[in-house]
Every structure is written in structure tokens, then in C-alpha cells.
Design a protein around this motif. Structure first.
Motif, short mmCIF file in Angstrom:
data_model
loop_
_atom_site.label_atom_id
_atom_site.label_comp_id
_atom_site.label_asym_id
_atom_site.label_seq_id
_atom_site.Cartn_x
_atom_site.Cartn_y
_atom_site.Cartn_z
N LEU A 13 0.83 -1.21 0.00
CA LEU A 13 0.00 0.00 0.00
C LEU A 13 0.86 1.26 0.00
CD1 LEU A 13 -2.89 -0.97 2.44
CD2 LEU A 13 -3.03 -0.58 -0.03
N PHE A 14 1.94 1.24 0.78
CA PHE A 14 2.85 2.38 0.81
C PHE A 14 3.41 2.64 -0.59
CE2 PHE A 14 7.11 4.14 1.17
CZ PHE A 14 6.90 5.23 1.99
N GLY A 15 3.88 1.58 -1.25
CA GLY A 15 4.46 1.73 -2.58
C GLY A 15 3.46 2.21 -3.60
N ILE A 16 2.25 1.68 -3.54
CA ILE A 16 1.20 2.10 -4.48
C ILE A 16 0.86 3.58 -4.26
CG2 ILE A 16 -1.24 1.82 -5.05
CD1 ILE A 16 -0.80 -1.22 -4.46
N GLY A 17 0.70 3.95 -2.99
CA GLY A 17 0.40 5.35 -2.69
C GLY A 17 1.51 6.29 -3.12
N TRP A 18 2.74 5.88 -2.89
CA TRP A 18 3.87 6.71 -3.30
C TRP A 18 3.90 6.85 -4.82
CZ3 TRP A 18 9.38 5.91 -0.90
CH2 TRP A 18 10.22 6.94 -1.28
N GLY A 19 3.65 5.75 -5.51
CA GLY A 19 3.67 5.79 -6.97
C GLY A 19 2.55 6.65 -7.55
N ILE A 20 1.37 6.56 -6.96
CA ILE A 20 0.23 7.34 -7.47
C ILE A 20 0.40 8.82 -7.14
CG2 ILE A 20 -2.24 7.78 -7.13
CD1 ILE A 20 -2.59 4.75 -6.82
N ALA A 21 0.76 9.12 -5.90
CA ALA A 21 0.81 10.51 -5.46
C ALA A 21 2.14 11.19 -5.78
CB ALA A 21 0.55 10.58 -3.96
N GLY A 22 3.19 10.41 -5.87
CA GLY A 22 4.50 11.00 -6.12
C GLY A 22 5.12 11.63 -4.90
N PHE A 23 4.59 11.31 -3.71
CA PHE A 23 5.10 11.85 -2.46
C PHE A 23 5.46 10.73 -1.51
CE2 PHE A 23 2.85 15.97 -3.15
CZ PHE A 23 3.93 16.80 -2.90
N CYS A 24 6.56 10.88 -0.85
CA CYS A 24 6.88 10.05 0.30
C CYS A 24 6.23 10.77 1.49
CB CYS A 24 8.38 9.98 0.49
SG CYS A 24 8.90 9.24 2.04
N PRO A 25 5.59 10.04 2.40
CA PRO A 25 4.94 10.72 3.53
C PRO A 25 5.89 11.64 4.30
CG PRO A 25 4.22 8.46 3.45
CD PRO A 25 5.31 8.59 2.42
N GLY A 26 7.13 11.23 4.47
CA GLY A 26 8.07 12.07 5.20
C GLY A 26 8.40 13.36 4.46
N GLY A 27 8.43 13.31 3.16
CA GLY A 27 8.73 14.50 2.36
C GLY A 27 7.52 15.40 2.15
N ALA A 28 6.34 14.85 2.34
CA ALA A 28 5.12 15.64 2.11
C ALA A 28 4.91 16.69 3.20
CB ALA A 28 3.90 14.72 2.04
N ILE A 29 5.31 16.38 4.41
CA ILE A 29 5.09 17.32 5.51
C ILE A 29 5.85 18.63 5.27
CG2 ILE A 29 5.29 17.67 8.01
CD1 ILE A 29 3.17 15.55 7.13
N PRO A 30 7.16 18.60 5.01
CA PRO A 30 7.82 19.88 4.74
C PRO A 30 7.37 20.52 3.43
CG PRO A 30 9.42 18.06 4.67
CD PRO A 30 8.12 17.50 5.12
N ALA A 31 6.89 19.70 2.48
CA ALA A 31 6.41 20.26 1.21
C ALA A 31 5.13 21.07 1.39
CB ALA A 31 6.19 19.14 0.20
N LEU A 32 4.46 20.92 2.55
CA LEU A 32 3.29 21.76 2.81
C LEU A 32 3.67 23.24 2.78
CD1 LEU A 32 1.54 19.83 5.73
CD2 LEU A 32 0.63 20.23 3.43
N GLY A 33 4.91 23.53 3.10
CA GLY A 33 5.37 24.92 3.10
C GLY A 33 5.38 25.55 1.72
N LEU A 34 5.27 24.73 0.69
CA LEU A 34 5.23 25.27 -0.67
C LEU A 34 3.88 25.87 -1.00
CD1 LEU A 34 7.11 22.39 -2.53
CD2 LEU A 34 8.03 24.62 -1.83
N GLY A 35 2.85 25.50 -0.22
CA GLY A 35 1.53 26.07 -0.41
C GLY A 35 0.76 25.51 -1.60
#
Length: 66
Positions: A13-35
């Protein structure tokens, strides 16, 4: 240390989600700062998925003990 169905299923599930969304959960949190809306949607969906997973695990555990 054991490889079981929960580990394999979670990894899939992690791999499928990463592939579909293009985000690693750990990298998505700081990417919130991009708005960007895509990042916010991903993080909200991730949090919702965690909540649903915990709820399902709790309910399945209760069913197993009754």
C-alpha cells in the motif's frame, strides 16, 4: 523481524500510494510549506488513511476476541 502478511500488505500500500501521489509521507510534511493544493490534499488523505487503518485494526481486534 518476521515477514508477515501485515508487513507485506502495508509495504504494498505504501508503494502504491507513493507511486500514485509521487510523495513520500516524510517529504510531504515539509512540502506543505510550498503552499500547493496537491500537497495539502495528499497529507489530508494520508492522515485520513491512517485514521481509517487504526479504526479497522481496532474493530478487527475486537471481533477476534469475541
Amino acid at each position: 523481524k518476521d515477514i508477515d502478511s501485515q508487513l507485506v500488505g502495508g509495504a504494498a500500500l505504501f508503494g502504491i500510494g507513493w507511486g500514485i501521489a509521487g510523495f513520500c509521507p516524510g517529504g510531504a510534511i515539509p512540502a506543505l510549506g510550498l503552499g500547493r493544493a496537491e500537497t495539502l490534499i495528499f497529507v489530508l488523505a494520508m492522515v485520513a488513511g491512517i485514521a481509517v487503518g487504526r479504526l479497522a485494526r481496532t474493530r478487527l481486534a475486537r471481533l477476534a476476541t469475541t
